[in-house]
Design an enzyme around this catalytic site. Structure first.
Site, PDB file in Angstrom:
ATOM      1  N   HIS A 186       0.789  -1.130   0.049  1.00 26.58           N
ATOM      2  CA  HIS A 186       0.157  -0.060  -0.141  1.00 26.58           C
ATOM      3  C   HIS A 186       0.792   1.296   0.110  1.00 26.58           C
ATOM      4  O   HIS A 186       1.855   1.410   0.793  1.00 26.58           O
ATOM      5  CB  HIS A 186      -0.889   0.065   1.128  1.00 26.58           C
ATOM      6  CG  HIS A 186      -1.911  -1.176   1.087  1.00 26.58           C
ATOM      7  ND1 HIS A 186      -2.984  -1.018   0.388  1.00 26.58           N
ATOM      8  CD2 HIS A 186      -2.079  -2.143   1.827  1.00 26.58           C
ATOM      9  CE1 HIS A 186      -3.791  -2.239   0.587  1.00 26.58           C
ATOM     10  NE2 HIS A 186      -3.294  -2.700   1.388  1.00 26.58           N
ATOM     11  N   CYS A 233      -0.581   1.921  -5.134  1.00 29.83           N
ATOM     12  CA  CYS A 233      -1.380   3.235  -5.300  1.00 29.83           C
ATOM     13  C   CYS A 233      -0.451   4.321  -5.497  1.00 29.83           C
ATOM     14  O   CYS A 233       0.669   4.297  -4.612  1.00 29.83           O
ATOM     15  CB  CYS A 233      -2.352   3.426  -4.549  1.00 29.83           C
ATOM     16  SG  CYS A 233      -3.492   2.173  -4.156  1.00 29.83           S
TER      17      CYS A 233
END
Lengths: 401, 616
Positions: free
Chosen positions: A165, A207
């Site tokens: 992440h 991301c």
């Protein structure tokens, strides 16, 4: 945790001195750089550092990403001793895993990534930002074993793959700390200064991945991220059997590209980078090649993902070495060798016998005792001893009464 | 408010009745009801003021102690010494001066005079100017000795003294054989001295009944040329032998070899581990063992000793089973076996199944060189290596720079029916093992940048090289020492410079004492190395340079230099503010309030005194 902006050193010294030292230093460093860049090393070996920065069951896909890439890189030839694999490794034996000891990256369950021969170097809570930076810069404690070190040299190409992440200029490590983009850039700069790599390929699947390598300045670095700033990277599909998503889109299409290759093929990096379709990825795979000199269509993917070994034929042996050795120590070659050693062997027991005799003659009675104890069982000897002690005890008590 | 009221005359007890409308504390000042400041009859006390002031003072006095005890400990790095070393090394790169001494042994009883020797010296120096210069060798000083039946004269213009004693060696001694003549020359030249620059000697022996010339390069620091030749030819041969071999190790310009970075397989701490492995590809066919401990280590001991100034070498050996290769060989009946081409060789090492890197003595920064003997299985036996021009390799061996070398050894009973030898345990014979070690020595030479042997050289005249039992001749060792000393010095310097700039760029990074000490020791060793280099002593220079580099790398890779744990200024404030800010705020406020109150009381008292003075 917020890392404060580093204040430039010049703010603490008087300006004139700063200018002089800066000039002198710039001159010296450029001279040093000129000297070092002229010796351009050959590409000798390939290394891979594969990092999965997430833990917990719902991040199954990150571990599957990393293990898939590990398997690909091994299949194309990089050996375990040149792969540093950092995983939280809590999927295969997770109580929620309905397929124990198996990790899949596709819902058809055709390939078990956690099969045999998976060597994880940093697992569980050892995957921290500090350990990651120590691996990159090479600053370990002296007791860290060789298998946990990145032992690259100036002829190495390194593949650095990170998944997990992430966000704008950071990457989250195991839900408790962050790796910032300037920390990564700093580590790469120190690696370059110490000639720990010839070329470096960074692949990031998180991301806003492209922000992670936005601060890099070192030459010889190529970086590709799965999404740009402001975009998310998405998982590919959900496995309803396992209950979580099993692979990310960027990694899925990367693996699809590599499944067609073997270690002899010479597909170029350009074909890999242009194979990503933004509509299929649902994000824009962005790569930066401004720090990389070679054109991408001339670089085969096996330069980073496969193994290479530069070989030179040995024309002849150092003939005459045996003869020279004979000339120096004439007695120790061939059959004489065995005789020589047999003589030595016969000499040593005789010598040790003499020594043993010398030791034992003042204590001849111990020999007698040893001979007595030779044939008996140790248990019976102990019983005899205890019995004798008991008798002595009774005797002394009776005498004292 | 309570403090103000407490200092005054004791207040009257508050009214017991329900008259709470008037605040008892404000009743006293209100009772005067005038505009004048209230008076007090006693001098205001200073106890409270002293108390609060002393607490504040103690905080102020303790502040420097706090700052001192929490400051970042930074051991001072001698950065000007580092820049000084950099300046010296860049302006005068380390070069080793050496000497060339040419000796002419003439058979004709010619009277040799000083002019002849001087002429020869000048022509040799001119010849050396023409040939390309080496990077590591510095000034070469030349001297000539001409010896004939009439006498012996040497040129004395330079200080090259190789200890040549006239009359000890004559051309008649050539019959004893090359190796013995080599030793004779070695003893005649005073067996070399360890101090001072190295002197290389070329002896030209004139014999009348020889056609052409023959060159023999010895294993110490001399060579000799036998034949009948005129001066010009002799001078050119001397120059070529000196420049090509003694200075460059036989490596031509542009060839891969010594001097390039990938041919220095020494770890950054100066250790090398040589790991010898015997690989049985398929143990169900045959299982081989070897006597490496006894034979191999004994044969390799002189080599280890010879390389000691540049690397601390450890030797390990192991036997592995079930280690197939990962490239494909095809069967060629014409050549009588299975053939691997050179294109398959890069994929030969099957790193997945060959667990070679199992060394326990190799520390984190030492270099491991793998020497592998591969015994093929019955299916692929005998296995030959085919060179690009179609010939089969004589050695069946190859190296990979900075990794090690591989040798394919076909067992002697290869061509027999494999069923007879099913799973038998055999031992490699001592002779075979010793021949294998010969190939390994050649590979070790190749890994260090030299040629494995000089057999395939093409010179314009027959040249022979005497082989040394140390694996490297003394002039080759000089070459290695020079190159390693130069490159280690430069790499030490760049490491120290990067460390210095890193420390300077992070002003709040802790620099431990150990790092400072290592930097100082490294600088000391580097200075010693450079000093020895200018004197030409290559082995001690190599030792000091290796040590300097190891210390510099230890300092740079010290585990405490980790960028993530720096105490930035904000971090510092964040730690100490919760402790001190609230307390110091209260203390400061208390002191200020106390002071104000004291001033107010003093004003009242002085007003009272003034009123007393006016009334009385």
């Amino acid at each position: 945790m917020a890392f404060g902006r580093r204040s430039p050193g010049s703010s603490r010294h008087p300006p004139a001195l700063t200018i002089v030292t800066a000039l002198l230093f710039a001159f010296l460093s450029s001279a040093a750089a000129a000297a070092s860049s002229s010796t351009d090393a050959m590409h000798n070996n390939n290394w891979a550092v594969l990092v999965c920065t997430s833990r917990f069951w719902f991040n199954y896909r990150h571990m599957a990403n990393t293990l898939s890439l590990y398997r690909t890189v091994k299949r194309l030839g990089i050996p375990d001793e040149r792969i540093i694999l950092m995983l939280a490794d809590d999927m295969a034996c997770n109580p929620r895993n309905s397929y124990p000891a198996q990790v899949f990256n596709n819902e058809n369950h055709q390939l078990n990534l956690y099969g045999d021969n998976v060597e994880v170097d940093y697992r569980g809570y050892e995957v921290t930002v500090e350990n990651f930076l120590r691996v990159l810069t090479g600053r370990h404690e002296s007791a860290v074993p060789r298998s946990k070190r990145l032992l690259s040299d100036e002829g190495s190409h390194i593949l650095l793959y990170m998944t997990g992440h992430g966000g704008d200029e950071f990457l989250k490590f195991q839900d408790s700390e962050e790796l910032q983009s300037h920390d990564l850039a700093d580590a790469v700069k120190q690696m370059k200064e110490k000639h720990r790599f010839k070329e470096l390929l960074i692949m990031v699947d998180t991301c806003q991945a492209a922000t992670l390598f936005s601060q890099l300045q070192s030459p010889g670095v190529l970086a590709i991220g799965s999404s740009m700033k402001g975009e998310n990277s998405y998982s590919h599909h959900l496995d309803s059997d396992i209950g979580v998503s099993v692979v990310d889109r960027f990694t899925y299409y990367t693996l699809a590209f590599f499944e067609k290759l073997n270690m002899y093929s010479n597909a170029s990096l350009n074909s890999l980078f242009t194979s990503y379709n933004p509509s299929m990825l649902m994000s824009t795979a962005y790569y930066r090649m401004d720090l990389y000199e070679r054109p991408l269509n001339e670089v085969p993917v096996t330069n980073f993902f496969g193994s290479v070994m530069k070989t030179l034929h040995t024309d002849s042996a150092y003939t005459g070495f045996l003869a020279a050795h004979d000339y120096e120590t004439p007695l120790s070659v061939g059959d004489n060798l065995d005789d020589h050693f047999m003589l030595k062997d016969r000499a040593t027991p005789r010598r040790s016998n003499i020594e043993k005799e010398a030791q034992l003659t003042p204590h001849g009675w111990t020999e007698v005792l040893l001979e007595q104890l030779e044939g008996k069982n140790t248990d019976t000897v102990v019983m005899y001893g205890l019995g004798a002690m008991g008798i002595l005890l009774a005797l002394s008590t009776w005498l004292s009464m | 408010m309570a403090e103000i009221a407490g200092d005054e005359a004791p207040t009257p007890p508050p009214p017991i009745s329900g008259e709470v409308s008037t605040d008892p504390y404000t009743s006293i000042p209100a009772s005067t009801g005038s505009n004048n400041p209230p008076l007090r009859t006693t001098k205001p006390g200073v106890k409270r003021l002293i108390l609060t002031a002393s607490v504040l003072l103690s905080f102020l006095v303790g502040l420097p102690f706090l700052l001192k005890s929490t400051e970042i400990h930074r051991s001072p790095l001698p950065s000007d010494a580092i820049t000084g070393l950099a300046h010296r090394l860049h302006s005068a790169p380390p070069s080793f001066p050496c000497g060339l001494h040419a000796v002419f042994l003439r058979s004709v009883p010619d009277r040799s005079d000083a002019s002849l020797t001087r002429r020869l010296e000048q022509s040799i120096s001119a010849q050396l100017q023409l040939l390309p210069a080496t990077s590591t060798a510095g000034n070469v000083s030349v001297s000539v000795t001409v010896e004939s039946a009439g006498g012996c004269s040497s040129s004395s213009s330079s200080n090259v003294d190789s200890g040549w004693q006239c009359g000890t060696v004559t051309s008649a001694d050539l019959v004893i054989g090359d190796e013995v003549f080599d030793e004779l020359l070695h003893s005649a030249l005073g067996s070399g001295r360890g101090d001072g620059s190295r002197v290389y000697t070329v002896v030209v022996v004139e014999v009348d009944d020889a056609e052409g010339m023959r060159v023999v390069v010895g294993k110490h620091r001399h060579a000799w040329v036998v034949g009948k030749a005129d001066e010009v030819k002799a001078v050119s041969v001397i120059g070529k032998v000196f420049a090509k071999y003694f200075m460059n190790g036989g490596i031509e310009e542009g060839e891969a070899g010594i001097g390039k970075g990938e041919f220095m397989p020494v770890g950054s701490d100066g250790n090398v581990v040589l790991s010898f492995s015997l690989l049985n590809a398929d143990p169900s066919d045959w299982v081989y063992d070897w006597d490496f401990e006894k034979i191999g280590e004994r044969m390799l001991n002189p080599v280890v000793e010879a390389l000691r100034p540049i690397a601390e070498i450890n030797i390990e050996s192991q036997v592995l089973y079930h280690t197939p290769k990962s490239s494909y060989s095809y069967s060629d009946d014409k050549l009588g076996g299975n053939v691997l081409s050179m294109g398959d060789i890069p994929f030969f090492v099957n790193s997945n199944e060959w667990h070679l890197d199992t060394s326990t003595s190799a520390t984190g920064r030492s270099k491991v060189l793998q020497f592998v003997v591969y015994i093929p299985s019955a299916r692929e036996c005998p296995l030959y290596l085919q060179l690009p021009d179609g010939r089969l390799s004589k050695t069946n061996a190859f190296i990979s720079p900075m990794w090690g070398g591989v040798l394919i050894w076909n067992p002697p009973d290869c061509s027999l029916d494999s069923k007879k030898t099913h799973g038998t345990r055999k031992k490699m014979s001592s002779q075979e093992l010793m021949e294998t070690i010969e190939i390994f020595i050649g590979q070790l030479r190749q890994l260090f940048g030299l040629k494995p042997s000089y057999l395939s050289q093409d010179m314009d005249m027959p040249t022979k090289f005497v082989v040394s039992e140390k694996g490297f001749t003394e002039w080759e060792l000089d070459l290695l020492y020079r190159h390693h000393a130069c490159s280690n010095l430069l790499s030490c310097l760049t490491t120290l410079e990067s460390l210095s700039s890193l420390v300077r760029s992070l002003p709040r990074m802790i620099v431990m004492d150990e790092i400072g000490r290592q930097v100082e020791l490294s600088l000391e060793a580097a200075n010693l190395a450079q000093g020895n280099a200018t004197l030409g002593i290559s082995d001690s220079s190599a030792v000091h340079a290796t040590r300097a580099r190891a210390l510099a790398e230890d300092a740079f890779f010290h585990p405490s230099i980790m960028s993530i744990s720096y105490a930035s200024i904000e971090h510092y404030f964040a730690i100490y503010m919760p402790f001190f800010a609230p307390v110091s705020l209260h203390v400061l406020l208390a002191a200020i309030k106390e002071l104000k109150r004291y001033k107010a009381e003093r004003a009242k008292y002085s007003a009272f005194l003034a009123s007393q003075a006016t009334s009385s």
